[in-house]
Enzyme design. Structure first.
Site, mmCIF file in Angstrom:
data_model
loop_
_atom_site.group_PDB
_atom_site.id
_atom_site.type_symbol
_atom_site.label_atom_id
_atom_site.label_comp_id
_atom_site.label_asym_id
_atom_site.label_seq_id
_atom_site.Cartn_x
_atom_site.Cartn_y
_atom_site.Cartn_z
ATOM 1 N N GLU A 43 0.819 -1.209 0.000
ATOM 2 C CA GLU A 43 0.000 0.000 0.000
ATOM 3 C C GLU A 43 0.854 1.261 0.000
ATOM 4 O O GLU A 43 0.533 2.246 -0.661
ATOM 5 C CB GLU A 43 -0.948 0.012 1.204
ATOM 6 C CG GLU A 43 -2.055 -1.044 1.155
ATOM 7 C CD GLU A 43 -2.964 -0.884 -0.057
ATOM 8 O OE1 GLU A 43 -2.948 0.192 -0.694
ATOM 9 O OE2 GLU A 43 -3.694 -1.834 -0.372
ATOM 10 N N TYR B 288 -6.082 6.844 3.883
ATOM 11 C CA TYR B 288 -6.274 5.818 2.871
ATOM 12 C C TYR B 288 -5.583 4.516 3.265
ATOM 13 O O TYR B 288 -6.202 3.443 3.279
ATOM 14 C CB TYR B 288 -5.746 6.250 1.489
ATOM 15 C CG TYR B 288 -5.541 5.022 0.626
ATOM 16 C CD1 TYR B 288 -6.634 4.366 0.080
ATOM 17 C CD2 TYR B 288 -4.275 4.452 0.472
ATOM 18 C CE1 TYR B 288 -6.481 3.188 -0.631
ATOM 19 C CE2 TYR B 288 -4.113 3.277 -0.241
ATOM 20 C CZ TYR B 288 -5.210 2.651 -0.792
ATOM 21 O OH TYR B 288 -5.065 1.481 -1.464
ATOM 22 N N ASP C 298 -9.631 5.935 -2.278
ATOM 23 C CA ASP C 298 -8.436 6.272 -3.053
ATOM 24 C C ASP C 298 -8.878 6.964 -4.340
ATOM 25 O O ASP C 298 -10.068 7.190 -4.566
ATOM 26 C CB ASP C 298 -7.617 5.005 -3.363
ATOM 27 C CG ASP C 298 -8.213 4.264 -4.533
ATOM 28 O OD1 ASP C 298 -9.455 4.162 -4.595
ATOM 29 O OD2 ASP C 298 -7.459 3.773 -5.397
#
Length: 359
Positions: free
Chosen positions: A61, A144, A162
DNA sequence: GACCCGTGGAT
DNA sequence: TATCCAAGGGT
């Protein structure tokens, strides 16, 4: 966005008119349809593998922040092989994370990922926190990433927002070509209202909506013919109105960022601290080299490379090539000093008595 | 909220 | 060639 179970399904208007509300039945239809599409069409990415670890998800991520999947894939594999657990990364100097970051860009992410690994090792027993709150406290983890890791690594119900999800929501239920330049509170509310109540369904919705935005509902040329919910799209129903704003491009040539990037490339390629004079001094003599060589594997000095016509010449070391690239920018001394000072201030470089090195 | 922070492929 | 854009975060 309103969720009213009794709202009538009014015909979508053209132009700036408010799109029809999303009633519960339509919402469940969207959940089912998009999740079904994901099952059939999603990419087979390693951080979605059943064998993945929460640490692997976290690393992916952070790497994927503003960086395309195809560039992340090889680096992620290297990291997982070298640092399968956060404590192993934490045991090394932060500069090693920056070096292994390669050309992913935004090297501060590497620094913060190292810092996050240090916190995880020291305060969480080496295990990635499994709540949004715990994740949010980690360096380099924002709203996020915290939601994404909570959902995708731990199966929690979290509102993931996102750029892909924002765009899908803007079109599908907002009737707009593109979301606002920056995330708004209204968007977050809308995303929260669209999220399925059930945890497992919410994870599927987050993943499938993101994937739909990445593969079909793209920013430039959306593939509406392949979209499973094209018939439900408020943007299409409105006649595909154009974006209400024009994005301002980000300058690059001649900026401090370009200089910082070139300096960082030199440091990544260097095995030892680099004298500041090598940055500010005269450019090295030009030699016949391949300017398209890949990111150098830090290794000893120069090797032989075959040039045009089969000629063999002495290639400069990766470090010398990076230095040549920096000098080719012809940066003024004051800008160079500003760039280096910025890197030092950010912790990406350390001034070791007139020599610059990774931390 | 505005601005800054890297990199390279696609159009 | 120039611009756009990519699973954002921090100040």
């Amino acid at each position: 966005m309103t969720l009213s179970p009794t709202a009538p399904a009014s015909r979508a208007a053209v132009g700036s008119a408010t799109p029809p509300p999303v009633d519960r039945q339509r919402l469940e239809h969207l959940h089912h349809t998009v999740s079904g599409w994901f099952t059939a069409e999603s990419r087979d990415l390693p951080w979605r593998d059943p064998d993945r670890t929460p640490w692997g998800v976290l690393v992916s991520e952070v790497m994927l922040q503003q960086t395309p999947v195809v560039r992340v894939l090889p680096v992620w594999h290297e990291w997982m092989e070298r640092w399968p657990e956060p404590a192993l990364l934490a045991a090394e100097p932060p500069g090693e994370a920056v070096r292994a970051w390669g050309r992913l860009g935004y090297p501060r992410r590497a620094l913060r990922l190292h810092a996050a690994a240090t916190v995880i090792a020291a305060e969480h027993g080496g295990r990635v926190p499994d709540t949004e709150e715990g994740l949010l406290a980690l360096p380099g983890v924002g709203s996020y990433t915290a939601a994404a890791v909570a959902a995708f690594a731990f199966g929690r119900r979290a509102t993931v927002v996102d750029t892909n999800i924002r765009r899908v929501h803007a079109r599908l239920v907002g009737g707009e070509a593109l979301p606002a330049p920056a995330l708004t509170a209204a968007e977050q509310r809308r995303a929260a209202e669209l999220l399925p109540e059930d945890a497992a369904l919410s994870v599927a919705w987050n993943a499938s909506t993101m994937e739909l935005g990445a593969l079909v509902c793209t920013a430039r040329s959306p593939r509406c013919a392949e979209c499973p919910v094209a018939a439900d799209c408020a943007w299409r129903a409105a006649g595909e109105p154009p974006p209400s704003y024009t994005p301002k491009g980000q300058a690059w040539h001649g900026t401090d960022r370009q200089v910082r990037g070139a300096v960082m490339a030199v440091l990544r390629a260097a095995e030892h601290p680099v004298a500041l004079e090598l940055f500010t001094g005269p450019a090295p003599e030009p030699e016949l080299v391949s300017e398209t060589a890949p990111e150098p594997v830090p290794g000893p000095g120069a090797g032989l490379v075959s040039g045009p016509g089969g000629a063999v010449s002495r290639a400069r070391s990766p470090h010398a090539m990076a230095l040549a690239r920096l000098h080719a920018l012809r940066t003024g001394p004051e800008q160079l000093e500003r760039a280096i000072a910025g890197l030092v201030a950010d912790g990406l470089a350390v001034d070791d008595g007139g020599r610059l090195a990774l931390p």
